[in-house]
Design a protein around this motif. Structure first.
Motif, PDB file in Angstrom:
ATOM      1  N   ASP A   4       4.655  -1.871   6.646  1.00 28.31           N
ATOM      2  CA  ASP A   4       5.189  -0.866   7.569  1.00 28.31           C
ATOM      3  C   ASP A   4       5.226  -1.457   8.983  1.00 28.31           C
ATOM      4  O   ASP A   4       4.185  -1.771   9.555  1.00 28.31           O
TER       5      ASP A   4
ATOM      6  N   GLY B 281       1.733   2.561  -5.138  1.00 28.13           N
ATOM      7  CA  GLY B 281       1.089   1.968  -3.971  1.00 28.13           C
ATOM      8  C   GLY B 281      -0.313   1.489  -4.284  1.00 28.13           C
ATOM      9  O   GLY B 281      -1.076   2.157  -4.987  1.00 28.13           O
TER      10      GLY B 281
ATOM     11  N   LYS C 272      10.951  -0.383   7.817  1.00 26.52           N
ATOM     12  CA  LYS C 272      11.016   0.596   8.920  1.00 26.52           C
ATOM     13  C   LYS C 272      11.255  -0.092  10.259  1.00 26.52           C
ATOM     14  O   LYS C 272      10.815   0.396  11.315  1.00 26.52           O
TER      15      LYS C 272
ATOM     16  N   ARG D 100      -3.840   0.963  -3.028  1.00 30.05           N
ATOM     17  CA  ARG D 100      -4.766   1.301  -1.950  1.00 30.05           C
ATOM     18  C   ARG D 100      -6.151   0.780  -2.306  1.00 30.05           C
ATOM     19  O   ARG D 100      -6.406   0.400  -3.443  1.00 30.05           O
TER      20      ARG D 100
ATOM     21  N   ARG E 129       0.847  -1.192   0.000  1.00 33.69           N
ATOM     22  CA  ARG E 129       0.000   0.000   0.000  1.00 33.69           C
ATOM     23  C   ARG E 129       0.888   1.250   0.000  1.00 33.69           C
ATOM     24  O   ARG E 129       2.106   1.150   0.201  1.00 33.69           O
ATOM     25  N   PRO E 130       0.326   2.428  -0.225  1.00 29.43           N
ATOM     26  CA  PRO E 130       1.133   3.651  -0.280  1.00 29.43           C
ATOM     27  C   PRO E 130       1.865   3.929   1.035  1.00 29.43           C
ATOM     28  O   PRO E 130       1.389   3.583   2.123  1.00 29.43           O
ATOM     29  N   ASN E 131       3.031   4.550   0.913  1.00 29.19           N
ATOM     30  CA  ASN E 131       3.806   5.065   2.056  1.00 29.19           C
ATOM     31  C   ASN E 131       4.377   4.001   2.983  1.00 29.19           C
ATOM     32  O   ASN E 131       4.657   4.283   4.151  1.00 29.19           O
ATOM     33  N   VAL E 132       4.569   2.788   2.471  1.00 27.39           N
ATOM     34  CA  VAL E 132       5.228   1.773   3.299  1.00 27.39           C
ATOM     35  C   VAL E 132       6.725   1.720   3.011  1.00 27.39           C
ATOM     36  O   VAL E 132       7.455   0.997   3.690  1.00 27.39           O
ATOM     37  N   GLY E 133       7.180   2.480   1.993  1.00 26.81           N
ATOM     38  CA  GLY E 133       8.614   2.544   1.712  1.00 26.81           C
ATOM     39  C   GLY E 133       9.065   1.692   0.544  1.00 26.81           C
ATOM     40  O   GLY E 133      10.223   1.278   0.500  1.00 26.81           O
TER      41      GLY E 133
ATOM     42  N   SER F  34      11.653   3.645  -1.526  1.00 19.71           N
ATOM     43  CA  SER F  34      12.852   3.779  -0.694  1.00 19.71           C
ATOM     44  C   SER F  34      13.610   2.464  -0.643  1.00 19.71           C
ATOM     45  O   SER F  34      14.847   2.441  -0.688  1.00 19.71           O
TER      46      SER F  34
END
Length: 456
Positions: free
Chosen positions: A271, A237, A300, A239, A188-192, A195
């Protein structure tokens, strides 16, 4: 020698790129009516023949016959001579003979290389007589095709296969030519995810080249690590559909889901600070439904490491994560940090272990002894007074065109409807005790066969 190579040559706008795309099965070369669109040589594998070969799409020779024309012809011929085992000389059947065709043919006759004259754009029966004009070029091996309408391509591939020299590749070269493992980094979005991709590429990087696939629209990044070749598929991501804001995001989600289907292996990024969310489970379900090998990367980890330095606390966290993803229990769980680069080496060692174990086989004798022991100790449950009987089991031996083969177990039984999911999982666990198949789904197919001595 390296993999056999076929070069497509000819003047502009005769359909070289259309033929290239047709042979490799996807749109890579740009097809356009404007002459000179293809300026650089593009190479890809054709898998239509029994033995794959590399196809090279070359830039078209200039359309103006002037003082520089001869130099251009020689340059094109030199490239074809140096890089190919066979030449496909493409001409336009509808337009007819062109002075460039005649000059190019004169140069090509001097080359001691197999050559097939491909008369393209024979789109209808009324065009059947068009190839006759090109017999004046003096090439005996001629095929009429329509690259646009997929006519005559099978005949052309057969001719290419017959004309190519036999492949003699050493084991070392064969290993070097092994197809790269396509790894979809999903979540999903923003889990890295991005990165994590960047952290991978910055470590022992030997080859990085971001390209956007014309038909896939996901970012495919060729990458080599310790001699092993990969393609990282960096996806948007995923969602929940109800949380998608606009049509652009809808297509982004669809492309990410498609990346799961076309990947050889998926890395599901979670995450660590949030644990397994409902959307994480949805994505894991997509991976399971697509029957894809998988590694779960808990990213993370550096942010909660202090809270889990105690072994009991760490075990509790890991057990909780595994419990939430129980339906993806074959996937190894890795603790990683895109920020610090922690455990990335172990991540790729695990991926290589998955690739290696995908070629493992459990012998028929061992499998049947294992099944007999399991069913004797724990018989299948009865359903409507009937009980499953496993008569025979074997691992399917199917050649794979991908670097990772999914193991398949075929069970011959009295009635395939008598196997409940719980007992299927029990049998799978017993098989994995003998052959782990790390990170791989284990497919189990049942075939009904009448028990001897019983009436239908």
């Amino acid at each position: 020698m390296s993999e056999r190579t076929v070069a497509i040559i000819g003047r502009p706008n005769v359909g070289k790129s259309a033929l290239f795309n047709r042979l490799i099965g996807r749109k890579v070369s740009i097809v356009h009516d404007m002459p000179g669109v293809t300026r650089d040589r593009i190479a890809a594998r054709c898998k239509l023949a029994d033995e794959p070969f590399t196809v090279v799409d070359t830039g078209g020779i200039g359309s103006d016959v002037d003082t520089s024309f001869t130099e251009q012809v020689r340059a094109e011929v030199d490239i074809a001579l140096a890089t190919s085992d066979l030449l496909l000389f493409v001409v336009d059947g509808q337009e007819g003979m062109h002075p460039i065709d005649i000059e190019l043919a004169r140069q090509l006759r001097k080359i001691e290389k197999p050559l097939i004259l491909v008369v393209n754009k024979i789109d209808h029966d009324k065009h059947a007589s068009y190839p006759v004009e090109f017999t004046r070029l003096g090439f005996k091996n001629t095929v009429a095709i329509s690259a646009e309408h997929d006519l005559g391509i099978g005949e052309l591939v057969s001719r290419v296969h017959a004309a190519l020299p036999a492949a003699t590749i050493s084991e070392e070269e064969l290993a070097a030519l092994a197809a790269p493992v396509h790894i979809a980094i999903v979540g999903r979005p923003n889990v890295g995810k991005s990165s994590l991709t960047n952290a991978i590429l910055q470590h022992n990087r030997t080859l990085v080249n971001s390209i956007s696939g014309t038909t896939r629209d996901a970012i495919d990044i060729p990458y080599e690590r310790h001699g092993n070749r990969y393609v990282l598929i960096d996806t948007a991501g995923i969602r929940a559909r109800t949380k998608v804001d606009n049509s652009v995001e809808v297509f982004s989600v669809m492309r990410s889901e498609n990346s799961i289907r076309r990947a050889d292996l998926c890395v599901l990024v979670i995450d660590a600070t949030m644990g397994v969310t409902f959307q994480d489970k949805k994505i894991a379900g997509q991976i399971q439904s697509a029957r894809k090998p998988c590694v779960v990367a808990v990213n993370k980890w550096d942010l909660i490491k202090e809270r889990t330095e105690d072994k009991e606390a760490l075990k509790e966290v890991l057990d909780g994560l595994r419990a939430e993803l129980f339906f993806l229990d074959y996937a190894p769980l890795m603790l990683v940090s895109a920020k610090t680069g922690a455990e990335l080496t172990r991540l790729f060692k695990t991926i290589e272990r998955i690739r290696k174990e995908s070629s493992d086989r459990i012998s028929t004798g061992v499998l049947n002894r294992l099944l007999k022991t399991a069913t004797t100790a724990h018989p299948p449950p009865t359903q409507s007074g009937k009980r499953l009987k496993i008569l025979y089991g074997t691992q399917a031996d199917r050649p794979s065109r991908t670097p990772i083969t999914i193991p398949e177990i075929v069970l011959f039984v009295n009635n395939e409807k008598l196997l409940p999911d719980s007992y299927r999982r029990f049998l799978e666990a017993r098989i994995r005790e003998k052959t782990p198949y790390t990170g791989l789904p284990l497919l189990m197919h049942l075939r009904a066969r009448e028990v001897r001595g019983k009436e239908k």
